[in-house]
Scaffold this active site. Structure first.
Site, short mmCIF file in Angstrom:
data_model
loop_
_atom_site.label_atom_id
_atom_site.label_comp_id
_atom_site.label_asym_id
_atom_site.label_seq_id
_atom_site.Cartn_x
_atom_site.Cartn_y
_atom_site.Cartn_z
N SER A 100 -15.15 -4.02 -10.28
CA SER A 100 -16.31 -3.33 -9.72
C SER A 100 -17.52 -3.64 -10.59
O SER A 100 -17.37 -4.01 -11.76
CB SER A 100 -16.06 -1.83 -9.76
OG SER A 100 -17.23 -1.11 -9.46
N ASP A 127 0.84 -1.20 0.00
CA ASP A 127 0.00 0.00 0.00
C ASP A 127 0.87 1.25 0.00
O ASP A 127 2.02 1.22 0.45
CB ASP A 127 -0.90 -0.01 1.25
CG ASP A 127 -2.15 0.81 1.09
OD1 ASP A 127 -3.25 0.22 1.05
OD2 ASP A 127 -2.06 2.06 1.01
N LYS A 161 -12.15 0.45 -15.20
CA LYS A 161 -12.60 -0.88 -14.74
C LYS A 161 -13.02 -1.75 -15.94
O LYS A 161 -12.73 -2.94 -15.97
CB LYS A 161 -13.74 -0.74 -13.73
CG LYS A 161 -13.31 -0.11 -12.39
CD LYS A 161 -12.37 -1.01 -11.62
CE LYS A 161 -12.06 -0.49 -10.22
NZ LYS A 161 -11.08 -1.32 -9.50
N ALA A 178 -5.76 -2.24 -5.21
CA ALA A 178 -5.66 -0.79 -5.02
C ALA A 178 -6.43 -0.06 -6.11
O ALA A 178 -6.30 -0.38 -7.29
CB ALA A 178 -4.20 -0.36 -5.03
N TYR A 205 -13.66 6.27 -13.78
CA TYR A 205 -13.59 5.04 -12.98
C TYR A 205 -14.11 3.86 -13.80
O TYR A 205 -13.43 2.84 -13.94
CB TYR A 205 -14.43 5.25 -11.72
CG TYR A 205 -14.45 4.10 -10.75
CD1 TYR A 205 -13.34 3.83 -9.95
CD2 TYR A 205 -15.58 3.29 -10.60
CE1 TYR A 205 -13.35 2.78 -9.03
CE2 TYR A 205 -15.60 2.24 -9.69
CZ TYR A 205 -14.49 2.00 -8.91
OH TYR A 205 -14.51 0.96 -8.01
#
Ligand SMILES: NC(=O)c1ccc[n+]([C@@H]2O[C@H](COP(=O)([O-])OP(=O)(O)OC[C@H]3O[C@@H](n4cnc5c(N)ncnc54)[C@H](O)[C@@H]3O)[C@@H](O)[C@H]2O)c1
Length: 379
Positions: free
Chosen positions: A254, A141, A271, A197, A267
């Site tokens: 997602s 991370d 994805k 992430a 986004y």
């Protein structure tokens, strides 16, 4: 002095050469008590030559002594210590007896997982559950403070397995390469790489700046490529040296990778692209017994992205008046929950079950597994 980078091209193979039913872990040391070394092999030449030499030497050692060696000096690289768990490696190094009570078997025992974005949210939850189930985990991370604290908390309650923190920025190829190197030095390799992430900055075409679009694409899309690029050579080296063994790359995608998302295209675009990468990586890597799949969770209402009291989406949507008539955060939450046939948001456990499903079978690759409570279905 750092350990020679060549370790990445040798140790994942050695880890498998020395594994029987259970997959071992291996740790490399720069300096080691010479009297404990059981086998010496030169690592000066090409990695492939060293691996071939190791196979021969390990075989003769086994014939002579009736067991595998645990401490091998890879001359020019470092001394490698091998055991079924990190705890047993620590005992061997400290020359202490093993407390058998610590060797408890769980669903993920014998597995080592790298989880990017593992300091909080879905990633943090997966780290915690896999650790509880006996896996070794690398919390990879950007957030060093949180990640280190999390790893040390987990290690306090651990059995024979171990958690480590490695700072990484998945949008940087060099940083991901360094993560893979650190994972190999600590555990000898890894069995599953979870590319989790991700970042979200919502906005329509009028609001989205080219800089924000680029930033999200670099983390969510290019970051996944970086992870697969540097994880796959290690996984292929492992599968090539153990018949019947499979490894996994799993992307946490997602539901926005399956259906467009209004005023959230940066986004959703990244994805959707991630699913294209998953399908293509899967075709390339399945002949090497590396499976590549995505998991597509629905909204994680209890996680920080939605529930953070200051920056969370519930507060943002309440303040922006996005949900008509909503007066409280609970009203906003109820509005979103009502859109899910299951009547609730996605949880870490829901995602964990999908990850285990993927890891535990040998005939599923290139898939995008929806975990959306029925909100989004495959066409
Ligand atoms: N929260 C949701 O509702 C939801 C729903 C579906 C899918 N997802 C996906 O799940 C994943 C995790 O989301 P979350 O909501 O748990 O996120 P989060 O914001 O709670 O946590 C993300 C973690 O990633 C780390 N991170 C951010 N940028 C990084 C980088 N460049 N390199 C390394 N680490 C970095 C952060 O420090 C943080 O610890 C993401 O891929 C996200 O798209 C989330």
């Amino acid at each position: 002095m750092a350990i020679n980078n060549k370790i990445v091209e040798i140790l994942p193979a050695l880890r498998m050469i020395l594994s029987q039913d259970k997959i071992n872990v291996a740790k490399v040391y720069e300096e080691f008590e010479a009297s404990l070394v059981q086998l010496e092999v030169s690592a000066q030449g090409e990695a492939k030559e060293t691996i071939d030499q190791l196979k021969k030497e390990v075989e003769s050692y086994k014939e002579e002594k009736g067991c595998f060696p645990n401490v091998i000096d890879l001359k020019g690289v470092g001394v490698v210590v091998v055991a079924e768990t990190p705890y047993e490696i620590d005992c061997l190094v400290a020359q202490k007896p093993v407390d058998k009570a610590k060797l408890v078997n769980g669903r993920a025992s014998g597995k080592t997982a790298i989880i990017t974005g593992g300091a909080q949210g879905f990633g943090g939850g997966l780290v915690e559950l896999m650790m509880k189930d006996g896996a070794n985990v690398i919390i990879a991370d950007l957030n060093e403070e949180k990640g280190k604290e999390f790893a040390s908390e987990l290690n306090k309650g651990a059995g024979a397995n171990k958690a480590c923190f490695v700072k990484v920025d998945v949008s940087s190829p060099d940083s991901v390469k360094e993560l893979v190197y650190q994972a190999v030095c600590e555990f000898g390799g890894f069995d599953v790489f979870i590319s989790n992430a991700g970042v979200l900055r919502a906005g329509g075409l009028d609001e989205m700046t080219p800089e924000d679009f680029e930033f999200m694409t670099k983390v969510n899309y290019t970051g996944y490529f970086n992870c697969a690029k540097y994880a796959s050579p290690v996984l292929k080296l492992q599968t090539a040296n153990k018949s019947g063994y499979f490894a996994d790359i799993i992307q946490i995608n997602s539901k926005s990778g399956l259906k467009g998302s209004n005023r959230n295209f940066a986004y959703a675009g990244g994805k959707f692209g991630g699913i294209g990468l998953t399908q293509s990586f899967a075709m390339e890597l399945m002949p090497s017994r590396v499976k590549v799949n995505s998991v597509c969770p629905g909204n994680f209402f209890d996680g920080p992205l939605w529930s953070d009291p200051e920056k969370g989406l519930f507060v943002q949507y309440l303040n922006a008046g996005k949900v008509k008539g909503a007066k409280t955060i609970e009203d906003v939450k109820a509005f979103y929950e009502a859109q899910v046939p299951a009547g609730r948001g996605c949880t870490v456990l829901d995602v964990m079950r999908a990850v285990y499903y993927i890891m535990e079978q040998e005939y599923e690759t290139g898939q995008a597994v929806p975990v959306t409570g029925g909100q989004e279905m495959l066409k």
